[in-house]
Every structure is written in C-alpha cells, then in structure tokens.
Design a protein around this motif. Structure first.
Motif, short mmCIF file in Angstrom:
data_model
loop_
_atom_site.label_atom_id
_atom_site.label_comp_id
_atom_site.label_asym_id
_atom_site.label_seq_id
_atom_site.Cartn_x
_atom_site.Cartn_y
_atom_site.Cartn_z
N SER A 1 0.84 -1.20 0.00
CA SER A 1 0.00 0.00 0.00
C SER A 1 0.87 1.25 0.00
O SER A 1 1.85 1.35 0.74
CB SER A 1 -0.91 0.01 1.23
OG SER A 1 -0.14 -0.04 2.41
N ARG A 2 0.54 2.19 -0.86
CA ARG A 2 1.33 3.41 -0.98
C ARG A 2 0.88 4.43 0.04
O ARG A 2 -0.31 4.64 0.26
CB ARG A 2 1.16 3.99 -2.39
CG ARG A 2 1.96 5.26 -2.60
CD ARG A 2 1.78 5.79 -4.01
NE ARG A 2 0.39 6.06 -4.32
CZ ARG A 2 -0.26 7.16 -3.94
NH1 ARG A 2 0.36 8.08 -3.22
NH2 ARG A 2 -1.53 7.35 -4.26
N LYS A 3 1.84 5.06 0.68
CA LYS A 3 1.52 6.10 1.65
C LYS A 3 1.05 7.36 0.92
O LYS A 3 1.46 7.61 -0.21
CB LYS A 3 2.75 6.43 2.49
CG LYS A 3 3.25 5.28 3.36
CD LYS A 3 4.46 5.70 4.16
CE LYS A 3 4.96 4.55 5.04
NZ LYS A 3 6.15 4.95 5.82
N PRO A 4 0.19 8.15 1.54
CA PRO A 4 -0.25 9.39 0.88
C PRO A 4 0.93 10.35 0.71
O PRO A 4 1.90 10.32 1.47
CB PRO A 4 -1.30 9.95 1.85
CG PRO A 4 -1.00 9.30 3.16
CD PRO A 4 -0.45 7.95 2.85
N PRO B 1 3.12 13.72 0.92
CA PRO B 1 3.24 14.67 2.04
C PRO B 1 2.29 15.85 1.89
O PRO B 1 2.05 16.35 0.79
CB PRO B 1 4.71 15.11 1.96
CG PRO B 1 5.40 13.99 1.26
CD PRO B 1 4.41 13.44 0.27
N GLU B 2 1.78 16.31 3.03
CA GLU B 2 0.81 17.39 3.03
C GLU B 2 1.42 18.73 2.62
O GLU B 2 0.73 19.61 2.11
CB GLU B 2 0.16 17.53 4.42
CG GLU B 2 -0.71 16.35 4.82
CD GLU B 2 -1.94 16.23 3.93
OE1 GLU B 2 -2.41 17.26 3.40
OE2 GLU B 2 -2.43 15.10 3.75
#
Length: 546
Positions: free
Chosen positions: A112-115, A117-118
């Motif tokens: 699963s790919r992490k979102p 960066p904000e």
C-alpha cells in the motif's frame, strides 16, 4: 503398402479453423507462461523485501556495524532490480492475457502506498462531467460527488538572474552624488547567489558529484558554465566559511572524550596518484545524555605519519576512542604535555577480527562462487558471542546518564569482561603463535587496559562507530570523484566535510543551512558568528525561499 494419411485437412475452411485453434492455444500458453513469470518475479521480490525487513530489524536490535550496513545496501540494490522485474513481468502478463478470454491476468499484490506529504502544493485539474446523460440524452443531471486521483509530478529546476538596481542621484544644491552601497557577496565581485553556491558545495561534497558532471548537467539545462569557473566559486565559498570551521574545531577540541579515525584519499601527484589521509575527530555526548551538541572535525594530510594526529590534538587531553594505530602512541605517553591522553579500545574492531574467522555465511558464499573459503573456527564463534553479550548490555543503557551507565556496567558487564579475559588466556595457550586466532586474541590482551576503560568511566562508549559513521562519506565519494586534485583540494574537502557532517549530526539540512549561512555571513557581526553554527541556527525562511 498403403500411403500414410496426412492429419492436415485439404479443405481451406478446415485449415482456417485449425489455424485459429492453434493460434488460440498458443495465446493461452503464452498468457499462462507470462503469468507464471510474473508470479515468480512477484514471489522473488516479496522474498527479497521480507529479507530486507528482517535485516533492518536485526540492525535495530543489534546496532549498526560495517558488516550489517554493507549487507543492507546490497539487499536494497537487489530489491530495486527485483521490484522492477516484477512490474515489467506484470505488464507483459496483462498484455498476453488480453489476447485470450480464457486466461485471467496475474494480479500482483503491491504494498500500500503512503499518501503524498501534506506540505507539497496541490494543483487541481478538473475533468468536467458531461452536459447530457449519455444513456438517454437528458440534461437534468445532479452532482453526486467526485473522485480524486493524485499524481506526483516534478518541476524541472529553474534558473533566474537577479538584477540589483542601485539608483544614483545628485544633489542640486551641493552637487554631491549619492548611491546606495552594493549588496554584500560571499565572493568579492561575485556573480553566484548563495543558494547556487550551497547547491554547488553540497552536490560536490555531500552527494559526491564532481564539478565536471555538474557543469555538464548545467549545460543541458541551458546554463553553460566551465569547470574552472565553478571551481573558483567553490574555493571562494570555502574561504568565506572558514570562520565557522574554526568555531566547530574549537567546540570539538573542548570535549573531554573524542572518537578518532582516518581513511585513505587518493591525491594527484607528478605522473602518479599518492595515497593521502583524511582524519576525523567526533564529539558526540548523546550516548551518555550529554547536553553539548555533536560535531565532526576533519583534517587532511599527505601521509599517515604519527605527527599528524599529534599536531591535531597538540593542546588537547582527555579520552580518545580509536583503533590500534601506532601513530597515536605518543599521545598516550605518561610524560606528554599538557597531560597524557587516555586510550579507549573499540570492541567493534576486536569483534571484527573474530567475526571474519567465524563468518559461516560468508564462507558458504565464497565456496558457491568457486573461491577459496577459509576455516570456520568454533573458538572465534564463541568469542563473537561473548562480545555480543557486552553489546546487549550497552544497548540497554544507551542514552542514560554517565553515573547510571557506570553502575550498570559494573554490575552486568564487569563479570562478563572478567570471564572473557580468563577465556582468552586459556584459548591462547592452545594455539600456535602465528595462528590467525592467536593474533586476534593478542590484539585484545595487549590493549586490555584500553578495552576495559569503559568499566571506569560511564562516558566511554564500547565502540568507535561514531567516527566510522562520520567517515563513511569519504569512501562513497571516492567512487565518484576518484581522487583529489591537490593538497589544497584535500584541505578544502576537509573544511566542507566538517560543515556538512556536523549539520547532519545535528539533524539539519546541510544545503538549506549552507544557503542561509552564505547569504548572511558576509555582513554578519563577528561576535555573533556562533548563532550560525548548526546547533544554534535559526533559519531565515525568506532567504531560503528566495
């Protein structure tokens, strides 16, 4: 004798049907084979990923070492290729499955790919919905929501020329001409901005990109700059940063305990390449909860004579953690002025000598490659296990205050050290004088006072890994820039390595720090230069953004 009956029909339609069947079967076989290759690639990638995770967990449990670091780097490189193979085979299997309706494509389970960066800016691209229903043509549509797909994109590096206009005015009464002063530059009459200089320094010394490669990349981006022009800027920037180097040097030599080490660095000579040295002295009080910030000090020398460390530490005395290099001998002399340096041995060096004689996996790998595999000695394996027991105690007390560390060492480590000493003497009596195991044992017994120094002072570490980690940038760079062009180049490298490695030790982005410092140091008060040191640095966000 009857003629053989041909299995191939003579009718054209029957031949077409037979060819279609054969083609379908070939497509199915190709799709199944592609699926098998994709499944095998995915399995290999998953196995490599799990092995890497296990190795990282072991590194966290047993601490960093040169052997484990090299193993992790090799496993990460192998995983990169295996993941690429799996992705490519997955696409091949999908393309092959599209040719047939009976074989479904292999679906590889991906992590699963992490979102994203904000802090990254978002650019919104709206694909408008149809104005009319595609099914019935009605225009009475109501919005139900929207699906957002995020794609990571990069903007190529952009260049700009900043024109600083200084207006000139004349007084009509006194005819005096007035003009604002020119802005300060790091380099006198310089043309390079601080961000450009910081990038140049960090790419050369932090990312190991020689100036000729940087010049080639700049030319491809439309900014042709010669290597000699860039070298001028590097020399001038190093000169401007020298006051910070001197302050870091004073901070390091104010410590009561230092880590010391050196490594080779090739340097150009007349018709050949000489082997020079880069020395490092690291102040790191974090293992015993010290409040002083860490720092690394580099020096360059043309050779490895003992006069160099004596000159580096001429006015210093304290505890030096280093290897068994003979050049440090005069530092430990009782008659030394101002006072003798106390030697603290490195158990990592001692362990490595036994580990090489007990490396079962390494011997198996060499044997599989057809190389000569050395003997595996049970004595060496037991020595490694005994030393590892000391490391287990150290991991439990890392970061505690010196007094607490000393108390736990005397309770837990002292009995282990006593048993190790008796066991080493007993094993040495069974071995030949020239045996490899005897040499490894004598390495410790002849320096036993240095190896037991950590039982007398809670500030002493069990290893010299702090210095080895600081020096790791040099072997990485040697593969890229191959050699220093001159002794002055080696001295300049020592200055910039000091700044970059000290910034890294203090969890500061070296390039951002250098850009801000270079923008401010020209007109910064000399009495406040300590504010620009990495551990005191308060970044000027506006300057960095500009």
């Amino acid at each position: 004798m009857e003629a053989a009956v041909s299995p191939v029909p003579d009718d054209v339609e029957a031949l077409k049907a037979l060819l279609a069947t054969a083609t379908r079967r070939a497509d199915e076989a190709e799709a199944k084979l592609a699926n098998a290759h994709a499944r095998q690639s995915a399995t290999d990638a998953m196995i490599a990923h799990l092995k890497l995770q296990i190795a990282k967990l072991r590194r966290e449990q047993y601490g960093p070492s040169a052997e484990r670091t090299r193993l992790l780097e090799q496993m990460e490189l192998s995983l990169e290729d295996l993941e690429g193979d799996a992705a490519q085979d997955d696409l091949v299997a999908e393309a092959a499955a599209q040719k047939t309706a009976s074989v479904t494509p292999f679906d590889r389970k991906k992590p699963s790919r992490k979102p994203f960066p904000e802090h990254l800016p978002r650019e919104r691209v709206v694909i408008p919905a149809p104005c009319a229903c595609p099914a019935c043509g009605s225009s009475r549509l109501s919005k139900l929501g929207e699906d957002v797909t995020e794609t990571l994109e990069v903007i190529p590096r952009s260049w700009k020329v900043i024109q600083t206009m200084r207006e000139k005015v004349a007084c009509r009464d006194c005819e005096q001409i007035t003009q604002p002063p020119a802005p300060f530059h790091v380099v006198p009459r310089g043309w390079a901005g601080p961000s450009f200089l910081a990038m140049l320094l960090f790419e050369k010394y932090g990312q190991h990109q020689p100036l000729n490669r940087q010049a080639d990349r700049f030319a491809r981006e439309g900014v042709p700059l010669s290597t000699s022009t860039l070298a001028d800027q590097v020399g001038a920037a190093a000169f401007a940063l020298m006051p910070l180097y001197r302050r870091i040097e004073a901070h390091v030599l104010a410590a009561e305990r230092l880590h010391g080490d050196d490594t080779t660095v090739p340097v150009m000579a007349k018709g050949k390449t000489d082997t020079a040295r880069l020395w490092v002295y690291v102040r790191d009080d974090r293992p015993f909860a010290g409040a002083d910030p860490p720092a690394a000090l580099f020096h360059y020398s043309r050779d490895r004579r003992g006069e160099h460390p004596r000159a580096h530490l001429a006015s210093w005395s304290g505890i030096l953690q280093a290897d068994a290099y003979g050049g440090y001998g005069e530092l430990y002399a009782p008659a030394r002025v101002p006072s003798p340096v106390l030697e603290a041995g490195c158990f990592a060096h001692a362990r490595r000598k036994f580990f090489e004689l007990a490396d079962v996996e390494g011997a198996a790998r060499r044997k599989s490659r057809g190389e000569r595999a050395g003997m595996i000695y049970p004595i060496a394996l037991e020595a490694v296990q005994r030393i590892d027991a000391l490391f287990d105690v150290e991991r439990a007390i890392n970061g505690k205050h010196a007094g607490e560390r000393l108390a736990m060492r005397r309770e837990l480590s002292a009995p282990l050290v006593t048993e190790l000493h008796s066991w080493l003497i007993a094993q040495l009596a069974k071995l030949s004088r020239n045996h490899d195991l005897a040499k490894a044992i004598n390495y410790m017994l002849r320096r036993w006072d240095a190896f037991t120094r950590f039982l007398e002072d809670g500030r002493v570490c069990l290893t010299n890994n702090a210095a080895e980690r600081a020096l790791r940038c040099v072997p990485l760079g040697r593969k890229a820039w191959l050699f220093c062009g001159s002794d002055r180049g080696g001295e300049r490298a020592a200055v910039i390595y000091t700044l970059i490695q000290t910034a890294r030790l203090n969890d500061v982005d070296p390039q951002a720090w250098l850009a801000d410092v270079l923008a401010r140091i020209a007109d910064y008060p000399a009495t406040r230069l300590d504010d620009l040191l990495p551990w005191n640095w308060q970044p000027n966000r506006a300057a960095i953004a500009a």
